[in-house]
Scaffold this motif. Structure first.
Motif, PDB file in Angstrom:
ATOM      1  N   THR A  68      -0.395   6.840   2.270  1.00 60.95           N
ATOM      2  CA  THR A  68      -1.596   6.867   1.691  1.00 60.95           C
ATOM      3  C   THR A  68      -2.756   8.291   2.102  1.00 60.95           C
ATOM      4  O   THR A  68      -2.593   8.769   2.839  1.00 60.95           O
ATOM      5  CB  THR A  68      -2.573   5.614   3.120  1.00 60.95           C
ATOM      6  OG1 THR A  68      -2.176   4.614   3.299  1.00 60.95           O
ATOM      7  CG2 THR A  68      -4.116   5.876   2.753  1.00 60.95           C
ATOM      8  N   ARG A  69      -3.401   8.265   1.282  1.00 59.69           N
ATOM      9  CA  ARG A  69      -4.332   9.736   0.564  1.00 59.69           C
ATOM     10  C   ARG A  69      -5.787   8.771   1.261  1.00 59.69           C
ATOM     11  O   ARG A  69      -6.345   8.327   0.450  1.00 59.69           O
ATOM     12  CB  ARG A  69      -4.440   9.783  -0.821  1.00 59.69           C
ATOM     13  CG  ARG A  69      -2.776  10.385  -0.974  1.00 59.69           C
ATOM     14  CD  ARG A  69      -2.616  10.513  -2.668  1.00 59.69           C
ATOM     15  NE  ARG A  69      -2.512   9.771  -3.318  1.00 59.69           N
ATOM     16  CZ  ARG A  69      -2.962   9.114  -5.127  1.00 59.69           C
ATOM     17  NH1 ARG A  69      -3.079  10.428  -5.611  1.00 59.69           N
ATOM     18  NH2 ARG A  69      -2.109   8.292  -5.213  1.00 59.69           N
ATOM     19  N   ALA A  70      -6.028  10.380   2.106  1.00 55.15           N
ATOM     20  CA  ALA A  70      -7.639   9.693   2.218  1.00 55.15           C
ATOM     21  C   ALA A  70      -8.365  11.790   2.325  1.00 55.15           C
ATOM     22  O   ALA A  70      -7.613  12.272   2.234  1.00 55.15           O
ATOM     23  CB  ALA A  70      -7.874  10.697   3.258  1.00 55.15           C
ATOM     24  N   GLU A 122       0.908   2.201  -7.479  1.00 59.51           N
ATOM     25  CA  GLU A 122       0.591   2.219  -6.360  1.00 59.51           C
ATOM     26  C   GLU A 122      -0.039   0.612  -5.891  1.00 59.51           C
ATOM     27  O   GLU A 122      -1.027  -0.409  -7.039  1.00 59.51           O
ATOM     28  CB  GLU A 122      -0.385   3.412  -7.198  1.00 59.51           C
ATOM     29  CG  GLU A 122      -0.209   4.747  -7.796  1.00 59.51           C
ATOM     30  CD  GLU A 122      -1.112   5.437  -7.091  1.00 59.51           C
ATOM     31  OE1 GLU A 122      -2.767   5.602  -6.887  1.00 59.51           O
ATOM     32  OE2 GLU A 122      -1.146   6.430  -7.920  1.00 59.51           O
ATOM     33  N   ASP A 123      -0.582   0.436  -4.878  1.00 55.73           N
ATOM     34  CA  ASP A 123      -1.199  -0.335  -4.356  1.00 55.73           C
ATOM     35  C   ASP A 123      -2.295   0.227  -4.039  1.00 55.73           C
ATOM     36  O   ASP A 123      -2.871   0.203  -2.616  1.00 55.73           O
ATOM     37  CB  ASP A 123      -0.765  -1.218  -3.164  1.00 55.73           C
ATOM     38  CG  ASP A 123      -0.876  -3.234  -2.932  1.00 55.73           C
ATOM     39  OD1 ASP A 123      -2.180  -2.892  -3.758  1.00 55.73           O
ATOM     40  OD2 ASP A 123      -0.481  -3.079  -1.685  1.00 55.73           O
ATOM     41  N   GLU A 168      -5.447   2.352  -2.431  1.00 55.06           N
ATOM     42  CA  GLU A 168      -5.359   4.367  -2.689  1.00 55.06           C
ATOM     43  C   GLU A 168      -4.247   4.500  -2.138  1.00 55.06           C
ATOM     44  O   GLU A 168      -3.230   5.054  -1.621  1.00 55.06           O
ATOM     45  CB  GLU A 168      -6.145   4.876  -1.056  1.00 55.06           C
ATOM     46  CG  GLU A 168      -7.611   4.744  -1.977  1.00 55.06           C
ATOM     47  CD  GLU A 168      -7.936   5.806  -2.369  1.00 55.06           C
ATOM     48  OE1 GLU A 168      -7.417   6.342  -2.475  1.00 55.06           O
ATOM     49  OE2 GLU A 168      -8.653   5.534  -3.778  1.00 55.06           O
ATOM     50  N   VAL A 169      -2.943   3.332  -1.978  1.00 56.22           N
ATOM     51  CA  VAL A 169      -1.234   3.575  -0.901  1.00 56.22           C
ATOM     52  C   VAL A 169      -0.257   3.587  -2.330  1.00 56.22           C
ATOM     53  O   VAL A 169      -0.173   3.163  -3.575  1.00 56.22           O
ATOM     54  CB  VAL A 169      -1.401   2.289  -0.437  1.00 56.22           C
ATOM     55  CG1 VAL A 169       0.405   2.581   0.148  1.00 56.22           C
ATOM     56  CG2 VAL A 169      -2.090   2.212   0.542  1.00 56.22           C
ATOM     57  N   VAL A 204      -2.733  12.968   4.524  1.00 55.48           N
ATOM     58  CA  VAL A 204      -1.501  12.221   4.544  1.00 55.48           C
ATOM     59  C   VAL A 204      -0.844  11.514   4.964  1.00 55.48           C
ATOM     60  O   VAL A 204      -0.355  12.164   5.894  1.00 55.48           O
ATOM     61  CB  VAL A 204      -0.591  12.952   3.290  1.00 55.48           C
ATOM     62  CG1 VAL A 204       0.476  11.913   2.966  1.00 55.48           C
ATOM     63  CG2 VAL A 204      -1.133  13.558   2.129  1.00 55.48           C
ATOM     64  N   SER A 205      -0.848  10.361   5.548  1.00 52.92           N
ATOM     65  CA  SER A 205       0.016   9.592   6.276  1.00 52.92           C
ATOM     66  C   SER A 205       0.517   8.936   5.765  1.00 52.92           C
ATOM     67  O   SER A 205       0.783   8.403   4.432  1.00 52.92           O
ATOM     68  CB  SER A 205      -1.350   8.416   6.965  1.00 52.92           C
ATOM     69  OG  SER A 205      -1.507   7.530   6.225  1.00 52.92           O
ATOM     70  N   ARG A 240       5.123   4.233   2.661  1.00 51.87           N
ATOM     71  CA  ARG A 240       3.675   3.926   2.118  1.00 51.87           C
ATOM     72  C   ARG A 240       2.745   5.162   2.169  1.00 51.87           C
ATOM     73  O   ARG A 240       2.543   5.671   4.069  1.00 51.87           O
ATOM     74  CB  ARG A 240       2.719   2.996   2.710  1.00 51.87           C
ATOM     75  CG  ARG A 240       4.260   1.423   2.537  1.00 51.87           C
ATOM     76  CD  ARG A 240       3.079   0.164   3.129  1.00 51.87           C
ATOM     77  NE  ARG A 240       3.456  -0.657   2.337  1.00 51.87           N
ATOM     78  CZ  ARG A 240       3.569  -2.235   1.820  1.00 51.87           C
ATOM     79  NH1 ARG A 240       2.315  -1.726   1.207  1.00 51.87           N
ATOM     80  NH2 ARG A 240       4.250  -2.461   1.977  1.00 51.87           N
ATOM     81  N   GLU A 272       3.888   5.540   6.183  1.00 49.83           N
ATOM     82  CA  GLU A 272       4.103   4.897   6.963  1.00 49.83           C
ATOM     83  C   GLU A 272       5.699   4.127   6.445  1.00 49.83           C
ATOM     84  O   GLU A 272       5.877   4.100   5.315  1.00 49.83           O
ATOM     85  CB  GLU A 272       3.499   3.814   7.206  1.00 49.83           C
ATOM     86  CG  GLU A 272       3.485   2.779   8.056  1.00 49.83           C
ATOM     87  CD  GLU A 272       2.174   1.412   7.293  1.00 49.83           C
ATOM     88  OE1 GLU A 272       2.343   0.582   7.825  1.00 49.83           O
ATOM     89  OE2 GLU A 272       1.175   2.000   6.353  1.00 49.83           O
TER      90      GLU A 272
END
Length: 151
Positions: free
Chosen positions: A120-122, A91-92, A94-95, A72-73, A118, A75
């Motif tokens: 972001t999941r990777a 949700e936008d 994956e964000v 998870v990052s 925000r 921002e």
């Protein structure tokens, strides 16, 4: 039959006399025969023994698996815009966008959108190999015969 004929007849035998013409009498005798019978018996005879033992074997194998984890990052995006009501998170792609609001005291009260967070999941896949000891058991049968017995 005459007494003389009874004399030649075996005990328990039955006989018949027949006159065949010329004054001769032929004596027919029936003789009982001996009959044999069979009796079968069984008995247990030990011909030998067996010994069963187990042997434990161990072999090394490599266990393979896919392990999933998410990184998870976060921002922070400053907005500082006036809004009329508190927005819901959305949700936008994956964000995930989480609005952060603050009330600011002015001559009048207004909502100011200070920032959006925000997230972001990777998704990542890591391949893992780990040695694992696997055991298996075998049965060993050893036959031991008695002296003189056929196996």
């Amino acid at each position: 039959m005459t007494n003389e004929q009874d004399r030649y007849r075996p005990t328990g035998a039955s006989g018949r006399s027949a006159n065949i013409g010329s004054g001769r009498v032929i004596e027919e005798q029936i003789i009982p025969l001996v009959e044999e019978s069979l009796a079968i018996e069984r008995r247990t005879v030990e011909t030998g023994t067996v010994r069963v033992r187990t042997v434990l074997q161990t072999r090394e194998e490599v266990a393979r698996a896919d392990i999933y984890r998410q990184a998870v990052s976060i921002e922070h995006v400053p907005i500082n815009r006036e809004i009329s009501e508190v927005p819901e998170p959305w949700e936008d792609g994956e964000v995930l966008v989480i609005p952060v609001v603050e009330e600011v005291l002015v001559v009048e009260k207004r909502l100011m959108l200070r920032e959006e967070i925000r997230v972001t999941r990777a998704r990542q896949v890591d391949k893992v190999e780990q040695p694992v000891a696997l055991r298996s058991m075998e049965a060993v049968v050893e036959r031991q015969s008695r002296a003189g017995a056929k196996v």
